[in-house]
Design a protein around this motif. Structure first.
Motif, PDB file in Angstrom:
ATOM      1  N   GLN A 228      40.520  22.367  31.785  1.00 49.55           N
ATOM      2  CA  GLN A 228      41.499  21.328  31.464  1.00 49.55           C
ATOM      3  C   GLN A 228      41.050  20.620  30.202  1.00 49.55           C
ATOM      4  O   GLN A 228      39.857  20.510  29.945  1.00 49.55           O
ATOM      5  N   ASP A 229      41.997  20.116  29.419  1.00 50.30           N
ATOM      6  CA  ASP A 229      41.670  19.303  28.243  1.00 50.30           C
ATOM      7  C   ASP A 229      41.743  17.846  28.697  1.00 50.30           C
ATOM      8  O   ASP A 229      42.837  17.307  28.872  1.00 50.30           O
ATOM      9  N   ARG A 230      40.563  17.233  28.907  1.00 51.43           N
ATOM     10  CA  ARG A 230      40.584  15.867  29.426  1.00 51.43           C
ATOM     11  C   ARG A 230      39.671  14.919  28.648  1.00 51.43           C
ATOM     12  O   ARG A 230      39.279  13.884  29.160  1.00 51.43           O
TER      13      ARG A 230
ATOM     14  N   ARG B 128      38.520  30.172  16.325  1.00 46.98           N
ATOM     15  CA  ARG B 128      38.560  31.523  15.748  1.00 46.98           C
ATOM     16  C   ARG B 128      38.048  32.516  16.780  1.00 46.98           C
ATOM     17  O   ARG B 128      36.909  32.417  17.235  1.00 46.98           O
ATOM     18  N   TYR B 129      38.918  33.474  17.126  1.00 47.69           N
ATOM     19  CA  TYR B 129      38.591  34.502  18.113  1.00 47.69           C
ATOM     20  C   TYR B 129      38.329  35.817  17.403  1.00 47.69           C
ATOM     21  O   TYR B 129      39.197  36.309  16.677  1.00 47.69           O
ATOM     22  N   ALA B 130      37.148  36.402  17.631  1.00 49.94           N
ATOM     23  CA  ALA B 130      36.872  37.783  17.229  1.00 49.94           C
ATOM     24  C   ALA B 130      37.025  38.642  18.484  1.00 49.94           C
ATOM     25  O   ALA B 130      37.208  38.108  19.594  1.00 49.94           O
TER      26      ALA B 130
ATOM     27  N   ALA C 296      52.630  19.167  32.492  1.00 48.20           N
ATOM     28  CA  ALA C 296      51.793  20.328  32.136  1.00 48.20           C
ATOM     29  C   ALA C 296      50.527  19.910  31.399  1.00 48.20           C
ATOM     30  O   ALA C 296      49.628  20.729  31.200  1.00 48.20           O
ATOM     31  N   ARG C 297      50.447  18.651  31.007  1.00 47.00           N
ATOM     32  CA  ARG C 297      49.377  18.212  30.116  1.00 47.00           C
ATOM     33  C   ARG C 297      47.975  18.481  30.673  1.00 47.00           C
ATOM     34  O   ARG C 297      47.047  18.800  29.916  1.00 47.00           O
ATOM     35  N   LEU C 298      47.814  18.332  31.978  1.00 46.69           N
ATOM     36  CA  LEU C 298      46.479  18.514  32.559  1.00 46.69           C
ATOM     37  C   LEU C 298      46.347  19.831  33.326  1.00 46.69           C
ATOM     38  O   LEU C 298      45.421  19.999  34.129  1.00 46.69           O
TER      39      LEU C 298
ATOM     40  N   THR D 227      46.580  36.550  25.109  1.00 45.33           N
ATOM     41  CA  THR D 227      47.227  36.175  26.371  1.00 45.33           C
ATOM     42  C   THR D 227      46.691  34.834  26.831  1.00 45.33           C
ATOM     43  O   THR D 227      45.492  34.689  27.061  1.00 45.33           O
ATOM     44  N   PHE D 228      47.605  33.850  26.910  1.00 45.35           N
ATOM     45  CA  PHE D 228      47.268  32.555  27.501  1.00 45.35           C
ATOM     46  C   PHE D 228      47.366  32.691  29.004  1.00 45.35           C
ATOM     47  O   PHE D 228      48.265  33.359  29.512  1.00 45.35           O
ATOM     48  N   GLN D 229      46.482  32.006  29.704  1.00 41.78           N
ATOM     49  CA  GLN D 229      46.616  31.850  31.138  1.00 41.78           C
ATOM     50  C   GLN D 229      46.901  30.381  31.384  1.00 41.78           C
ATOM     51  O   GLN D 229      46.270  29.527  30.763  1.00 41.78           O
TER      52      GLN D 229
ATOM     53  N   LEU E  57      45.271  26.718  16.203  1.00 42.05           N
ATOM     54  CA  LEU E  57      45.173  25.302  15.833  1.00 42.05           C
ATOM     55  C   LEU E  57      45.613  24.500  17.049  1.00 42.05           C
ATOM     56  O   LEU E  57      46.697  24.745  17.589  1.00 42.05           O
ATOM     57  N   THR E  58      44.784  23.579  17.497  1.00 43.02           N
ATOM     58  CA  THR E  58      45.144  22.728  18.636  1.00 43.02           C
ATOM     59  C   THR E  58      45.188  21.285  18.161  1.00 43.02           C
ATOM     60  O   THR E  58      44.147  20.712  17.825  1.00 43.02           O
ATOM     61  N   PHE E  59      46.402  20.733  18.129  1.00 40.48           N
ATOM     62  CA  PHE E  59      46.586  19.348  17.659  1.00 40.48           C
ATOM     63  C   PHE E  59      46.594  18.403  18.845  1.00 40.48           C
ATOM     64  O   PHE E  59      47.295  18.632  19.829  1.00 40.48           O
TER      65      PHE E  59
HETATM   66  C1  MD3 Z   1      46.905  22.389  27.377  1.00 43.55           C
HETATM   67  N1  MD3 Z   1      42.618  26.486  23.060  1.00 43.55           N
HETATM   68  O1  MD3 Z   1      40.760  24.649  22.527  1.00 43.55           O
HETATM   69  S1  MD3 Z   1      45.580  25.702  23.735  1.00 43.55           S
HETATM   70  C2  MD3 Z   1      41.266  24.603  23.665  1.00 43.55           C
HETATM   71  O2  MD3 Z   1      44.204  29.514  22.175  1.00 43.55           O
HETATM   72  C3  MD3 Z   1      42.253  25.654  24.036  1.00 43.55           C
HETATM   73  O3  MD3 Z   1      42.377  28.562  21.550  1.00 43.55           O
HETATM   74  C4  MD3 Z   1      43.643  27.485  23.201  1.00 43.55           C
HETATM   75  O4  MD3 Z   1      42.671  25.694  25.145  1.00 43.55           O
HETATM   76  C5  MD3 Z   1      43.381  28.605  22.238  1.00 43.55           C
HETATM   77  O5  MD3 Z   1      41.028  23.720  24.502  1.00 43.55           O
HETATM   78  C6  MD3 Z   1      44.975  26.958  22.788  1.00 43.55           C
HETATM   79  C7  MD3 Z   1      46.351  26.616  24.972  1.00 43.55           C
HETATM   80  C8  MD3 Z   1      46.779  25.834  26.134  1.00 43.55           C
HETATM   81  C9  MD3 Z   1      47.316  26.508  27.169  1.00 43.55           C
HETATM   82  C10 MD3 Z   1      47.718  25.810  28.277  1.00 43.55           C
HETATM   83  C11 MD3 Z   1      47.599  24.430  28.362  1.00 43.55           C
HETATM   84  C12 MD3 Z   1      46.652  24.475  26.174  1.00 43.55           C
HETATM   85  C13 MD3 Z   1      47.058  23.752  27.296  1.00 43.55           C
HETATM   86  C14 MD3 Z   1      48.019  23.727  29.509  1.00 43.55           C
HETATM   87  C15 MD3 Z   1      47.860  22.367  29.562  1.00 43.55           C
HETATM   88  C16 MD3 Z   1      47.321  21.691  28.508  1.00 43.55           C
END
Ligand code: MD3
Ligand code: FE
Length: 214
Positions: A133-135, A122-124, A183-185, A154-156, A208-210
């Protein structure tokens, strides 16, 4: 195609880099089921601002549903089966969440996605997520599905190797991004949320991040 087969909402599929597919508006038709689901999860496992191992309080408030929930504290980042604030198991992933995640992964070419973790962010105004990275997941062959709700952001996203040269992509209410394969890492983050009011979520953005974490 008859009139009743016409889509209610426009939908666009954009490959934003190799392995990362943006499904514009993919969640729009179910947004009114997702938002009560978030409310229900948060009534059991409240949103909280967790602390990083480095001692920083995160600006993004988080909770989880699913068998595993992502947490951080002074001991590190990890997945737990219980909510540390209550000692109870995380709430189940609502059926509408699970169905959406599976269908989005399928649309991006990852059939059979069965998430066991759903992190709800949740972003305010001003909340952001620096490049990371998600690892913490077991199998990097499994994709990550991200669903944006409410205020735009804005995603980076950068390279797998480093944070340099990150590119921006705007995400809006109902957008879904599937990150898999090469792109996963990749490094990724979210720029500070701009103030605004959204008809569905008020002053917030939810994501939501699944993940298949275990
Ligand atoms: C994954 N959250 O919780 S994933 C997180 O908008 C997170 O809250 C983001 O990153 C959020 O870890 C949504 C966005 C994202 C963007 C690029 C990625 C996930 C990615 C590139 C590689 C793997
Ligand atoms: Fe992430």
């Amino acid at each position: 195609m008859t009139h009743s087969d016409l889509p209610l909402w426009p939908e666009t599929r954009v490959e934003i880099r190799e392995g990362a597919v943006l499904l514009r508006g993919f969640a729009l038709s179910v947004a009114d089921e997702l938002l009560p689901g978030i409310r229900e999860v948060a009534s059991v496992a409240e949103f909280r601002n967790m602390v990083t191992p480095g001692g920083h309080v995160m600006s993004v408030a988080m909770t989880n549903c699913g068998r595993l929930g992502w947490v951080t504290d002074s001991k590190g980042y990890r997945y737990t089966t219980e909510d540390p604030s209550t000692g109870k198991r995380w709430p189940e992933i609502p059926e509408a969440f699970e169905k959406l995640a599976r269908e989005a992964a399928d649309a991006a070419g990852f059939s059979g996605f069965a998430p066991d973790a759903c992190l709800i962010n949740r972003y305010a105004v001003g909340a952001r997520m620096t490049l990371h990275q998600d690892r913490n997941e077991q199998d990097f062959g499994q994709p990550i599905v991200s669903v944006s709700l409410g205020l735009p952001a804005t995603f980076q996203f950068g390279e797998v190797e480093n944070r340099r040269g990150a590119q921006n992509v705007a995400v809006r209410h109902g957008d879904v991004v599937v990150w898999g394969g090469t792109a996963r890492l990749a490094y990724h983050g979210v720029l500070a949320l701009k103030a605004g009011v959204h008809e569905a979520t008020g002053e917030y953005r939810f994501n939501l991040t699944f993940r298949r974490a275990g």
